[in-house]
Design a protein around this motif. Structure first.
Motif, PDB file in Angstrom:
ATOM      1  N   ARG A   1      45.159  58.306  43.661  1.00 32.78           N
ATOM      2  CA  ARG A   1      45.932  57.149  44.097  1.00 32.78           C
ATOM      3  C   ARG A   1      45.385  55.874  43.452  1.00 32.78           C
ATOM      4  O   ARG A   1      46.142  55.024  43.006  1.00 32.78           O
ATOM      5  CB  ARG A   1      45.866  57.048  45.620  1.00 32.78           C
ATOM      6  CG  ARG A   1      47.037  56.395  46.246  1.00 32.78           C
ATOM      7  CD  ARG A   1      47.013  56.361  47.771  1.00 32.78           C
ATOM      8  NE  ARG A   1      45.727  56.643  48.379  1.00 32.78           N
ATOM      9  CZ  ARG A   1      45.488  57.693  49.170  1.00 32.78           C
ATOM     10  NH1 ARG A   1      46.428  58.555  49.433  1.00 32.78           N
ATOM     11  NH2 ARG A   1      44.300  57.876  49.695  1.00 32.78           N
ATOM     12  N   SER A   2      44.063  55.757  43.353  1.00 38.63           N
ATOM     13  CA  SER A   2      43.436  54.597  42.727  1.00 38.63           C
ATOM     14  C   SER A   2      43.771  54.526  41.255  1.00 38.63           C
ATOM     15  O   SER A   2      44.025  53.455  40.706  1.00 38.63           O
ATOM     16  CB  SER A   2      41.918  54.663  42.921  1.00 38.63           C
ATOM     17  OG  SER A   2      41.285  53.634  42.213  1.00 38.63           O
ATOM     18  N   ARG A   3      43.774  55.680  40.592  1.00 37.00           N
ATOM     19  CA  ARG A   3      44.086  55.715  39.167  1.00 37.00           C
ATOM     20  C   ARG A   3      45.537  55.305  38.915  1.00 37.00           C
ATOM     21  O   ARG A   3      45.831  54.573  37.992  1.00 37.00           O
ATOM     22  CB  ARG A   3      43.836  57.113  38.603  1.00 37.00           C
ATOM     23  CG  ARG A   3      43.939  57.119  37.091  1.00 37.00           C
ATOM     24  CD  ARG A   3      43.485  58.350  36.396  1.00 37.00           C
ATOM     25  NE  ARG A   3      43.247  59.524  37.214  1.00 37.00           N
ATOM     26  CZ  ARG A   3      43.231  60.754  36.733  1.00 37.00           C
ATOM     27  NH1 ARG A   3      43.450  60.964  35.461  1.00 37.00           N
ATOM     28  NH2 ARG A   3      43.003  61.767  37.521  1.00 37.00           N
ATOM     29  N   VAL A   4      46.468  55.730  39.780  1.00 35.18           N
ATOM     30  CA  VAL A   4      47.879  55.374  39.640  1.00 35.18           C
ATOM     31  C   VAL A   4      48.052  53.880  39.881  1.00 35.18           C
ATOM     32  O   VAL A   4      48.799  53.207  39.175  1.00 35.18           O
ATOM     33  CB  VAL A   4      48.749  56.200  40.616  1.00 35.18           C
ATOM     34  CG1 VAL A   4      50.158  55.660  40.702  1.00 35.18           C
ATOM     35  CG2 VAL A   4      48.753  57.663  40.200  1.00 35.18           C
ATOM     36  N   ASN A   5      47.363  53.323  40.867  1.00 31.26           N
ATOM     37  CA  ASN A   5      47.477  51.894  41.198  1.00 31.26           C
ATOM     38  C   ASN A   5      46.854  51.007  40.130  1.00 31.26           C
ATOM     39  O   ASN A   5      47.277  49.857  39.965  1.00 31.26           O
ATOM     40  CB  ASN A   5      46.825  51.594  42.539  1.00 31.26           C
ATOM     41  CG  ASN A   5      47.602  52.190  43.705  1.00 31.26           C
ATOM     42  OD1 ASN A   5      48.775  52.489  43.580  1.00 31.26           O
ATOM     43  ND2 ASN A   5      46.930  52.368  44.825  1.00 31.26           N
ATOM     44  N   ASN A   6      45.846  51.488  39.415  1.00 33.50           N
ATOM     45  CA  ASN A   6      45.163  50.680  38.394  1.00 33.50           C
ATOM     46  C   ASN A   6      45.887  50.672  37.056  1.00 33.50           C
ATOM     47  O   ASN A   6      45.508  49.955  36.159  1.00 33.50           O
ATOM     48  CB  ASN A   6      43.726  51.164  38.208  1.00 33.50           C
ATOM     49  CG  ASN A   6      42.854  50.805  39.397  1.00 33.50           C
ATOM     50  OD1 ASN A   6      43.161  49.870  40.117  1.00 33.50           O
ATOM     51  ND2 ASN A   6      41.797  51.569  39.614  1.00 33.50           N
ATOM     52  N   ARG A   7      46.904  51.500  36.893  1.00 32.08           N
ATOM     53  CA  ARG A   7      47.629  51.536  35.601  1.00 32.08           C
ATOM     54  C   ARG A   7      48.627  50.446  35.494  1.00 32.08           C
ATOM     55  O   ARG A   7      49.095  49.730  36.165  1.00 32.08           O
ATOM     56  CB  ARG A   7      48.328  52.872  35.422  1.00 32.08           C
ATOM     57  CG  ARG A   7      47.334  53.959  35.120  1.00 32.08           C
ATOM     58  CD  ARG A   7      48.035  55.218  34.793  1.00 32.08           C
ATOM     59  NE  ARG A   7      47.016  56.234  34.567  1.00 32.08           N
ATOM     60  CZ  ARG A   7      47.298  57.476  34.319  1.00 32.08           C
ATOM     61  NH1 ARG A   7      48.530  57.887  34.256  1.00 32.08           N
ATOM     62  NH2 ARG A   7      46.348  58.346  34.130  1.00 32.08           N
TER      63      ARG A   7
END
Length: 165
Positions: free
Chosen positions: A159-165
């Motif tokens: 979820r963090s990786r998706v939000n940071n893109r």
């Protein structure tokens, strides 16, 4: 009938009488609180022996320079990160139920005790014994919990990786 009062005589205390009365009050308070006063004196003596008062006086004399140095140190990125991390820890602990935290900490304590006993013995355990231990309910609940923990942590990472893109 009583005689009417026509003259009021004001008594003026002189400074010596006032000081004597004040000194008497102080001595009475010291006598009533002897143990507390002696403990306070002992504490102050210890602080004096450690040069606390000299250090404090020197800091006060150079307070402008000390303040500037302190602000420079506080403005370091590492200190900012530490403060943010501290708030994150408090937020995390605040989100947990006290009973959950107590259970986790108790489990960590018992696990550390058991692990230290194993390390002290320094015995090698066979694969057969390890496989046999996997059937114990204590081991199975921990493994199940660890897999759930890893799954939850992994979903947060994704979820963090998706939000940071």
């Amino acid at each position: 009938m009583a005689k009417a009062i026509r003259q009021i005589k004001w008594e003026e205390h002189n400074q010596a009488d006032i000081q004597a009365q004040d000194l008497n009050e102080i001595l009475n308070a010291l006598a009533e609180n002897k143990e507390a006063v002696l403990a306070c004196i002992e504490l102050v003596k210890g602080m004096h022996d450690l040069k606390v008062f000299e250090t404090g006086g020197a800091l006060l004399k150079k307070s402008d320079e000390v303040g500037a140095i302190a602000m420079q140190q506080i403005n370091q990125p590492a200190v900012h990160n530490m403060i943010k991390s501290g708030f994150g820890i408090f937020k995390f602990l605040g989100s947990m139920k006290p009973s959950q935290l107590e259970t986790i900490l108790e489990g960590v304590t018992q696990g550390m005790e058991k692990m230290s006993q194993t390390v002290e013995k320094a015995e090698k355990e066979s694969f057969w014994k390890m496989r046999k231990r996997l059937s114990k309910p204590e081991i199975r609940i921990v493994l199940t919990s660890m897999f759930d923990f890893l799954e939850g942590m992994g979903s947060a990472f994704l979820r963090s990786r998706v939000n940071n893109r």
